[in-house]
Each structure stands twice: as C-alpha cells, then as structure tokens.
Design a protein around this motif. Structure first.
Motif, PDB file in Angstrom:
ATOM      1  N   TYR A 235     127.515 -27.999  -9.325  1.00  0.00           N
ATOM      2  CA  TYR A 235     126.056 -27.965  -9.257  1.00  0.00           C
ATOM      3  C   TYR A 235     125.477 -28.623 -10.500  1.00  0.00           C
ATOM      4  O   TYR A 235     126.214 -29.204 -11.284  1.00  0.00           O
ATOM      5  N   THR A 248     120.567 -29.402  -6.117  1.00  0.00           N
ATOM      6  CA  THR A 248     121.406 -29.179  -7.298  1.00  0.00           C
ATOM      7  C   THR A 248     122.882 -29.377  -6.978  1.00  0.00           C
ATOM      8  O   THR A 248     123.680 -29.632  -7.869  1.00  0.00           O
ATOM      9  N   PRO A 282     126.023 -23.036  -5.931  1.00  0.00           N
ATOM     10  CA  PRO A 282     124.815 -22.423  -6.507  1.00  0.00           C
ATOM     11  C   PRO A 282     124.135 -21.423  -5.582  1.00  0.00           C
ATOM     12  O   PRO A 282     123.958 -21.687  -4.393  1.00  0.00           O
ATOM     13  N   SER A 305     114.082 -22.799 -11.921  1.00  0.00           N
ATOM     14  CA  SER A 305     115.198 -22.644 -10.993  1.00  0.00           C
ATOM     15  C   SER A 305     114.970 -21.350 -10.231  1.00  0.00           C
ATOM     16  O   SER A 305     114.891 -20.275 -10.832  1.00  0.00           O
ATOM     17  N   TRP A 368     127.466 -19.180  -8.876  1.00  0.00           N
ATOM     18  CA  TRP A 368     126.532 -18.849  -9.939  1.00  0.00           C
ATOM     19  C   TRP A 368     125.217 -18.515  -9.243  1.00  0.00           C
ATOM     20  O   TRP A 368     124.553 -19.384  -8.725  1.00  0.00           O
TER      21      TRP A 368
END
Length: 491
Positions: A235, A248, A282, A305, A368
């Motif tokens: 990402y 991303t 992500p 984000s 993540w």
C-alpha cells in the motif's frame, strides 16, 4: 494522445514522489498517539498483576494461510479487540515498541496488555512485537545497525521483551533507512537478530516490514533470506503527496501496483521463496478535495486517511464506484461547491489481492490495521471465505442465527455468490425459505431459492448477464421475518 501522456506523467510523478514520504504506519502513529497521550490519565487498563500465559500450541487454526494483522496501541486503548474474530487470525503484531537511539526499546501505551495477550494465546494466535524507528534519525538508526555496543543493547532488549511477556517473535518496521544501509548492512543486522531470537527457541519468528517498491539500495532477496518472512507493505501507492487521485493499493494499472510488487520487485522471492512473503493490504484509504468528481482528477488538497469503518458507510450513502483501471473501489461527492474523492479497499477489491496471494502461493496476507474495520463484518467474512478451512461435518459449527451475507464479488459482472445461513433448533426443524432479487424500484427480478431448508449454511450463484448496470437488492425470507442486502452490477 497528449492527454494520455500527461495523465501517465501525473501517475508516475505521484507514485515516485511517494517514496520520500512517511509511511501510513508512521503517519497513523503520529496522528493517533497524540490522543493516547492526552487520554492516558483516564485509561483504566491496569492488568499487569495477571499472569501471562504462553501460546496454546494445541489450538488448531483452521486457516489455509497465515493472517497477520498489525494491532496499534490506540486501537487497543479503544477496545477494538472486542470485535476481533480470533479464529481468523494466526499472527498479531503489537504496535509499537519504539526504538531509541541507544538501542533500548520502550513499550506501547497501556502495556502490558495481559488480557489481550492471554485471550490471543488461548486462541492459538502468535503475538509479535513490532519495533519501529520513527522517533530517531537515519543517522541514529545507522548506529543501531552497525555499532556492536548499540546492537548488543537492542538484541538484549528484544530477548527480554519476548521472555518477560511470552511473545512469539519480533517484526522490524524500520523505515526511512539510509540508502547505503538498505542492502548488506540491514541484511546482516536482520540475520544476527534472527540467530539471536532463534537461540531462545526455533519456534520464535523474526520478520521485517518491507517496502512495496525497491526505490534503491534494497537487496530484497537476501533480506527475505535473513529472516523468517517479510511483511510486504502492499500500500501507500497513493497518499497525501499525490497530485491525482487513485487507490493506496492498486492491484493493476500504472507502472507500479501490487501485482508489480510481487512479480517484479520481489520476482525472485515470489518465484522461489513464496513462503517468505505475507502480502499486506490496507484497511484504509486516502481522501482528497479534488478538481472534479472524475476518476484520476487532479488533487486540490489531501484531507486524511479514512479507516474502512468510516469509509464503507459513506460509500454506501454516496454510491460505491469501481475502477476497472486499478481494480479498486472508491466514491465521490460534492459539498459546499467543492468536490471530494475517497479511494479505499472494500471486500471486493481486497478479494482480488487475496486471490493473487493464493495464486502466488504466498505465506499469507496481513492488514494495516486491525480495528480499522470497527464492528463491520465484511472483511472478516472475506477472510473466512478465502482462508478458512471447512471443518469436518461432525465438527461443523452450529449456526445460531439467520444470516444473509454480502454477495461476493461486489460490484460484479455477471456472476456473484450469495451466502445465507439457517440456525439450528431443538427439533432440527426445516424452514421454508425464499431468496429473491429485486431492482431499485422494488420489481422482482429473480427467485433464487423457494423451498424448505434444513439448518445449515448455503450458497447460491446469481447470474446477471441479462441485466443492466445498477443497484439491486436481494432479500432472504424465513418464517415471518426477512433480511435484505444491496449489490452493484457494473458492466
């Protein structure tokens, strides 16, 4: 042709420029750790008096791949772990243990997380300490990597943490490393760390959070050989630095994407040592103010984000879009005469990345970050579909509730799968069940199920080849109740 060339230049400059910026790991740490410090006095997670238990090695994980999630301390302090499906996780990286310039390591907020350690270990999950270098300079990191004294302090700190808290390994998340240190220097350091940790027990694991693209200096093949495996951060291809909008973690499209990461950047590792790669995906996406609502619009300014738990409901409200160029979901909207775009991964785009990991026979996948999906079930359901090994018939889990799951893939063209479940009951009674598809005006399109069903889990295919693009609904009827979901056909 000139327009296409200009767009390609924008794309390349956006991605190449990203190499000099902080990763999402560091940006989120800086953003959310501030809240932790401000609220630290009110936290009541003092559980250090409990005894920490080691991992339950007899616990069987019915997973076909490793599922490795980073779990940041700000999510722990928000009790995000209450929403975890522990059966669908093999590894959790506790984020973050902070490296100091002298080689010592400080603990995450509210440490030790004894309640969480014990629950994870009871469920057979390996707990990995994630060590970051975000608070020191590249010069200080060079000293840690090369100085015999500083290295000795670091190695002993890692050993101490592992032994004191019954941890199952260490993940090194060193970023912004000097180019000259990314090759032999780093690889020798990782080999020494691996030897040190394995000397405690060969069952302990050593890994490294590795970049998606080799911008220079990395010897990724030898890095993989120097430790047990790499968590490849698939990402940060688009972010706060971007001049045009995009995902991303694009599966395809442009010069750099997740497929390129595995087949070009990590070509040798993927071909010969696939068991040494965990593909990171992500649970977030960048949002921007933009010039237009069109895909690939120029950026006016970066907003933030956005975590999946926030992006998904907004996407459902504004309308989920699908980029065929990137194989990724996104949405756009206008507000107060300004335009905005949010590019994030949902279960449809993540499913394609998981399929890639399966096709390449990788060690597994990771995210993540854990907690970024909140209480929403879509991403857990996806992991279960892709990586859960069906148990034997006599061991099958008893269904306790009627459930209608999100179709997969979604958006789709032309076929999608719809799963539903009927709960067990004392008399094992069969239940008359209907599953019907409707258009957005409420017109009945097709009946997929219309019969008595015994308790259990079911899956049906829906072929929409004769239908036009748009939003449709599917509804499960049982007894005197019903559940409905929305799906999107894109042609």
């Amino acid at each position: 042709m000139k327009l296409k060339t200009l767009l390609l230049l924008f794309l390349l400059s956006s991605i190449i420029f990203s190499q000099s910026h902080k990763s999402i790991h560091q940006l989120d740490q800086e953003k959310y750790s501030k809240n932790i410090r401000e609220n630290s006095k009110s936290l009541s997670k003092n559980n250090s008096s409990e005894a920490i238990i080691p991992i339950n090695k007899s616990k069987t994980k019915n997973l076909s791949k490793a599922v490795f999630g980073y779990f940041p301390d700000w999510e722990y302090d928000s009790d995000a772990q209450q929403n975890f499906n522990y059966d669908l996780l093999s590894h959790i990286a506790i984020f973050d243990f902070k490296l100091s310039s002298n080689g010592s390591i400080s603990d995450p907020s509210s440490w030790p997380w004894t309640d969480f350690i014990n629950k994870s270990h009871e469920n057979g999950i390996k707990l990995i300490m994630a060590v970051t270098n975000f608070n020191i300079s590249a010069a200080d990191l060079h000293n840690v990597l090369t100085s015999s004294i500083t290295k000795w302090i670091f190695m002993n700190a890692v050993k101490s943490k592992i032994k004191n808290y019954s941890l199952d390994g260490v993940n090194i998340d060193f970023e912004a490393i000097n180019t000259a240190d990314r090759g032999d220097v780093l690889n020798a350091f990782m080999q020494e760390l691996t030897d040190t940790v394995h000397a405690i027990s060969p069952d302990l694991e050593v890994s490294f959070a590795a970049p998606a693209v080799n911008w220079g200096g990395w010897n990724l093949t030898n890095l993989a050989k120097s430790c047990d495996y790499l968590f490849v951060m698939g990402y940060d291809f688009y972010g706060s630095w971007s001049t045009t909008t995009g995902p991303t973690a694009p599966l395809v499209g442009g010069s750099y994407n997740v497929t390129n990461t595995l087949t070009v950047q990590y070509a040798t590792v993927t071909a010969f040592y696939p068991e040494k790669i965990i593909l990171g995906v992500p649970y977030y996406g960048p949002s921007w103010q933009t010039s237009t609502l069109k895909e690939g619009s120029s950026v006016v300014k970066f907003i933030e984000s956005l975590r999946f738990k926030n992006a998904q409901p907004l996407a459902e409200n504004y309308g989920i879009k699908w980029s065929t160029a990137f194989k990724n979901s996104w949405y756009s909207y206008s507000q107060s005469s300004s335009n905005y775009q949010v590019w994030f991964d949902n279960d449809s785009s993540l499913a394609l990345k998981f399929d890639l990991a399966i096709a390449k026979k990788l060690k597994g996948v990771g995210m993540w970050a854990l907690g970024y999906d909140g209480s929403r079930p879509e991403l857990w359901n996806l992991i279960e579909r892709k990586f859960s090994i069906p148990v034997a018939i006599n061991e099958e889990k008893i269904v306790s509730n009627f459930n209608l799951y999100q179709n997969y893939p979604n958006p789709f063209n032309p076929v999608t799968k719809i799963k539903f479940s009927i709960p067990s009951n004392k008399s094992n009674q069969i239940i008359f069940t209907k599953l019907i598809v409707y258009d957005i005006l409420g017109n009945q399109i097709e009946t997929l199920v219309d019969e008595n069903k015994s308790p259990g889990n079911y899956e049906v295919d829906f072929n929409a080849s004769r239908l036009s693009s748009g939003v449709y609904f599917y509804k499960l009827f049982f007894t005197d109740k019903s559940i409905s979901k929305k799906m999107l056909i894109l042609k």
